[in-house]
Motif scaffolding. Structure first.
Motif, PDB file in Angstrom:
ATOM      1  N   GLN A 147       0.615  -1.129   0.001  1.00  0.00           N
ATOM      2  CA  GLN A 147       0.031  -0.026   0.081  1.00  0.00           C
ATOM      3  C   GLN A 147       0.789   1.520   0.048  1.00  0.00           C
ATOM      4  O   GLN A 147       0.670   2.334   0.881  1.00  0.00           O
ATOM      5  CB  GLN A 147      -0.979   0.066   0.978  1.00  0.00           C
ATOM      6  N   ARG A 149       2.129   4.949  -1.100  1.00  0.00           N
ATOM      7  CA  ARG A 149       1.405   6.030  -1.614  1.00  0.00           C
ATOM      8  C   ARG A 149       2.409   6.885  -2.464  1.00  0.00           C
ATOM      9  O   ARG A 149       1.801   7.603  -3.439  1.00  0.00           O
ATOM     10  CB  ARG A 149       0.893   6.553  -0.476  1.00  0.00           C
ATOM     11  N   ALA A 245      -9.466   3.318   0.454  1.00  0.00           N
ATOM     12  CA  ALA A 245      -8.426   3.001   1.472  1.00  0.00           C
ATOM     13  C   ALA A 245      -8.727   4.136   2.374  1.00  0.00           C
ATOM     14  O   ALA A 245      -9.567   5.023   2.355  1.00  0.00           O
ATOM     15  CB  ALA A 245      -7.097   3.430   0.625  1.00  0.00           C
ATOM     16  N   ASP A 247      -6.252   5.999   5.598  1.00  0.00           N
ATOM     17  CA  ASP A 247      -4.949   6.102   6.280  1.00  0.00           C
ATOM     18  C   ASP A 247      -5.040   6.620   7.248  1.00  0.00           C
ATOM     19  O   ASP A 247      -5.812   7.709   7.557  1.00  0.00           O
ATOM     20  CB  ASP A 247      -3.894   6.643   5.311  1.00  0.00           C
ATOM     21  N   GLN A 274      -7.465  11.767  -2.456  1.00  0.00           N
ATOM     22  CA  GLN A 274      -7.365  11.492  -0.988  1.00  0.00           C
ATOM     23  C   GLN A 274      -7.085  12.777  -0.110  1.00  0.00           C
ATOM     24  O   GLN A 274      -6.761  13.966  -0.703  1.00  0.00           O
ATOM     25  CB  GLN A 274      -5.832  10.808  -0.563  1.00  0.00           C
ATOM     26  N   THR A 840       1.884   4.221  11.825  1.00  0.00           N
ATOM     27  CA  THR A 840       0.791   4.596  10.813  1.00  0.00           C
ATOM     28  C   THR A 840       0.233   3.404  10.274  1.00  0.00           C
ATOM     29  O   THR A 840       0.881   2.132  10.354  1.00  0.00           O
ATOM     30  CB  THR A 840       1.508   5.369   9.660  1.00  0.00           C
ATOM     31  N   HIS A 842      -2.669   1.682   7.320  1.00  0.00           N
ATOM     32  CA  HIS A 842      -3.286   1.533   6.199  1.00  0.00           C
ATOM     33  C   HIS A 842      -4.305   0.340   5.898  1.00  0.00           C
ATOM     34  O   HIS A 842      -4.006  -0.789   6.365  1.00  0.00           O
ATOM     35  CB  HIS A 842      -2.366   1.608   4.995  1.00  0.00           C
ATOM     36  N   THR A 844      -7.113  -1.082   2.608  1.00  0.00           N
ATOM     37  CA  THR A 844      -7.658  -1.059   1.383  1.00  0.00           C
ATOM     38  C   THR A 844      -8.464  -1.925   1.140  1.00  0.00           C
ATOM     39  O   THR A 844      -8.191  -3.285   1.269  1.00  0.00           O
ATOM     40  CB  THR A 844      -6.493  -0.755   0.390  1.00  0.00           C
TER      41      THR A 844
END
Length: 849
Positions: A147, A149, A245, A247, A274, A840, A842, A844
């Motif tokens: 994933q 970015r 998705a 985040d 996003q 962090t 994520h 999806t």
């Protein structure tokens, strides 16, 4: 079932067909070479390989054989199995060969991480195990499953690669300890493109990095590798993919990827949007992409590829750049000799306040690419291409100056009533400033080109793979006029004295109500221009089946201009629409700089090779700065680099590639002389090291990608005994990254992945009196694939930096290695750093039609 070629019925007709079939096809399948077909029983047993022209193993006559296949009972087709029993068929007479499901190819569920081949510019595609260079490709499956970015994230698995961020949104590639230029070391589909712009992964299929020097292949460059980002292309069969998705901490993303078209014209289209909060509570982002790719098959041997995209990004509130002095500062404002400060600890980047909402990086990147490919024959090919790029950057970043103690009253470190002692990082305060000035606004216009002709011919026992071609670019930089049309005065900021806010290290202060604004310059003017064109010729010839010699020769022409840069902050004060045209203050050019490269490859088998290469490269040293030196704006000429490299490659079972290589590199060094204070070219940066890389499927259920690099980056002959023979700032001796994807068949669609990154300690200043500690980060992920209404659905979840490690992702010096006695003054911090991302996550959800 096996095919007996002696019983082939190809070309046999009439009575001879039936007679031959009866005589020799009782125990093997016979094919006529017409259309392939397959009949499978309800139990999964293959009954025959061709519905019209084959006989099964039961020994039935041809007449009965065809009758059984054509018989229908109750409106359904039935066939006999090998026991003579009637069974209901699932598939009957499937014409043509089975085609791959495009969803499986683009979804990443195959976890195909193998580096199969590389694009070597004028040489074209070459098998990875036979390439005489160290290269790594982050495949499309890696990008999907992790994933990713941003395209800078896609290079993290190459342990020889790092990134240096000059400010929010402006980065340079660092490979094997050398820093790249903004244009010479980066390509999009093999065409020069600015590396300072931002690129989102939704527009690209994969990214490759050639480690080390490649001037003979690509033209003049810094010895900092070659980054090539490859755009997505239309697929053979149409598909539609939608992704949703999310985040951390609250940034939803929607994207679609589709390919359609029929006949000679096929189209690929990508969209992404996003917006929302990033990993700090005061941060915000907005990104969107529109990208189209068209393939037009003009003739059987001629193909036209067209690409266009527009990507915009706007980031607010992320931690800014941290600055600190190397020496403690006395009351006289000078560094105290021998009173070294040491490295400050890395802070928690998830805390709001190390950046403010009014600190930002806004970028826009418009890209257009055209490529024409033509095959004159199987042994002669032509490749023409051109690229247009228009990029803008608007930045106002937060600078967090780490105060040097209670007596430190400069750079906003004012602490009334407590300034009682000298030196040290105690009482641990940070002074922050958000700078709005013309330097944060830049426009660039880049036009690049290429033309390659390559092919093969044989003279006696030697097969020659020749290439001849040219590539180059022109780049024009535009800087703003002297002021910003909506600039804010210092009195309007809620920071207090001198636009600064001071706070303890671990208690960053988030200024309430700081506005999210982006400064708009009154206008732009031409500030610099660079034009480069390269001509190359090469012959890659095979001596027998086990030895290949590559000779590549390149000649470079470079013309640079730097226009009048008087005024504030090094930017022009010419007013829009008034005054005379800017005058050129410096220009330089080189004509026909020679860049040779030679490589020898021994490949006794198709899976193993050993190689050695040598090469030289030339690049511009640029101009001396306008301020702070005794030779402002002086042309510093050009730098010549040299590389030696040798290695081995082994492809295990055609699915797992292992690479081991060693290298030595050298390049002249530019620094500020300790006594004359002039920028000079004197000294060497000598880097040597060893690289180990793996990619592909270790087993059918385990895919791996990554490696480890040991490097020894040393500066020599700097003109100062205190800096000569020292390590390059920010480059670890050991760096490793290993990604593993486990997708066991018995878990029916579940897969798990882990990525471990290790970075050794790094020099924190040019005198090597301080070092940042080593650090390790761990990423974990899970993937589940299933089918709903016969449509592929893939769910992914990833957590990065699971252990919440605080670390400096980048460390760089702002003092010259030739500075001699390091008495830091208040206005020039010796070192700077950027914090690594905190924990962090994520998620999806993807569906494919």
């Amino acid at each position: 079932m096996k095919t007996d070629t002696r019983c082939s019925l190809r070309g046999t007709k009439g009575f001879a067909f039936y007679l031959k079939a009866l005589l020799c096809c009782g125990s093997a399948m016979c094919f006529t070479g017409r259309s392939e077909a397959m009949i499978v029983s309800a139990g999964g047993q293959i009954i025959s390989g061709n519905a019209r022209d084959s006989a099964d193993s039961s020994g039935h006559s041809i007449r009965d054989f065809f009758r059984e296949k054509e018989n229908q009972r109750d409106g359904k087709k039935w066939v006999r199995n090998s026991k003579g029993e009637w069974v209901r068929s699932e598939y009957v007479h499937v014409l043509g060969q089975r085609t791959e499901d495009p969803a499986e190819e683009v979804s990443g569920i195959k976890a195909d991480y193998l580096n199969k081949s590389y694009d070597l510019g004028p040489l074209g595609e070459m098998q990875s195990q036979k390439t005489p260079f160290s290269m790594m490709t982050t495949t499309h499956d890696v990008i999907e499953n992790q994933q990713l970015r941003d395209m800078t994230q896609a290079t993290q698995y190459d342990p020889s690669v790092r990134w240096v961020q000059n400010d929010m949104g402006s980065s340079h590639l660092v490979d094997r300890g050398y820093t790249s230029s903004s244009l010479n070391n980066s390509r999009v589909d093999g065409l020069n493109a600015s590396i300072q712009g931002s690129y989102t992964t939704e527009a690209f299929d994969h990214v490759s990095v050639l480690n080390g020097m490649a001037g003979a292949l690509y033209g003049s460059e810094d010895p900092a590798g070659m980054l090539n980002m490859v755009l997505k292309r239309p697929t053979e069969n149409p598909f539609f993919n939608f992704n949703f998705a999310y985040d951390s901490n609250g940034s939803p993303l929607e994207s679609l990827d589709t390919s359609f078209g029929k006949g000679p014209v096929k189209v690929r289209f990508n969209y992404m949007n996003q917006t929302g909060q990033l990993y700090t509570s005061n941060s915000d982002q907005w990104r969107n992409l529109y990208a189209g790719d068209i393939d037009i098959q003009l003739t059987k041997h001629t193909k036209l590829e067209l690409d266009a995209s527009q990507y915009n990004s706007d980031l607010h509130g992320l931690p800014g750049q941290f600055d600190w002095d190397t020496l403690k500062v006395g009351k006289d404002g000078q560094g105290i000799p021998g009173a070294w400060m040491g490295m400050p600890p890395a802070f928690d980047a998830s805390k709001a306040g190390y950046g403010q909402q009014n600190s930002y990086a806004a970028q826009s990147n418009a890209l257009g690419v055209m490529k024409l490919k033509h095959e004159f024959s199987r042994h002669l090919r032509l490749d023409l291409g051109g690229l247009f790029q228009s990029g803008t950057r608007r930045t106002a970043w937060a600078t967090d100056y780490i105060c040097e103690g209670k007596s430190d009253t400069h750079n906003g470190c004012y602490l009334p009533g407590v300034n009682t002692a000298d030196g040290g990082f105690d009482p641990n305060y940070i002074s922050q400033n958000v700078a709005y000035n013309a330097r944060g606004n830049v426009n660039d216009l880049t036009i690049s080109n290429r033309a390659y002709l390559n092919g093969e011919f044989k003279i006696g026992p030697i097969v020659h793979h020749f290439n001849v071609g040219s590539n180059g670019y022109s780049d024009t930089g535009y800087s703003p006029y002297g002021g910003n049309s909506d600039d804010k005065s210092a009195s309007t900021w809620p920071y207090g004295k001198n636009n600064n806010v001071t706070y303890p290290w671990d208690q960053p202060y988030n200024v309430p109500g700081s506005p999210q604004i982006i400064m708009k310059p009154a206008g732009f003017r031409k500030s610099n221009f660079t034009q480069q064109q390269d001509i190359m010729f090469g012959d890659n010839f095979d001596i027998g089946r086990q030895l290949t010699v590559m000779t590549e020769l390149s000649w470079t022409w470079i013309h640079t201009q730097s226009f009048n840069t008087g005024g504030m902050g090094g930017m022009s004060m010419y007013k829009k629409g008034g005054g005379s045209l800017p005058e050129t203050v410096q220009s330089a050019q080189v004509n026909g700089a020679f860049e040779p490269s030679v490589a020898l490859t021994w490949h006794p088998t198709n899976r193993f090779s050993a190689y050695f290469n040598w090469g030289q490269d030339t690049t511009s040293a640029g101009f001396a700065p306008k301020d702070g030196v005794s030779n402002p704006n002086q042309n510093l000429g050009f730098l010549s680099s040299t590389q030696y490299e040798g290695g081995m490659k082994y492809l295990y079972r055609d699915r797992f590639l292992v690479v081991l290589d060693g290298f030595g590199m050298s390049r002249p060094y530019v620094y500020q002389a300790p006594y004359s204070q002039a920028m000079v070219k004197n000294g060497k940066q000598n880097d040597s090291g060893v690289e180990f890389q793996v990619s592909g499927a270790l087993t059918r259920e385990i895919s791996m990608f990554g490696g480890v690099t040991w490097i020894n980056p040393i500066l020599r002959n700097t003109g100062s005994a205190e800096t000569s023979g020292k390590y390059i700032v920010g480059i670890p001796k050991w760096n490793a990254d290993f990604l593993m994807d486990w997708h066991p068949s018995f878990l029916h669609g579940w897969s798990f992945n882990t990525n471990v990154h290790y970075s050794g300690r790094r020099a924190g200043d040019i005198w090597n009196h301080s070092y940042s500690p080593e650090y390790t980060t761990l990423d974990l992920g899970v993937r589940y694939q299933t089918r709903l209404a016969d449509h592929l659905v893939v769910l992914r979840g990833n957590v990065d930096n699971v252990t919440k490690t605080n670390y400096w992702s980048e460390i760089s010096p702002s003092s010259s290695a030739g500075a001699g006695n390091p008495k830091a003054n208040y206005g020039s911090p010796t070192n700077s750093g950027m914090l690594g991302a905190p924990q962090t996550w994520h998620i999806t959800a993807s569906v494919y039609f």
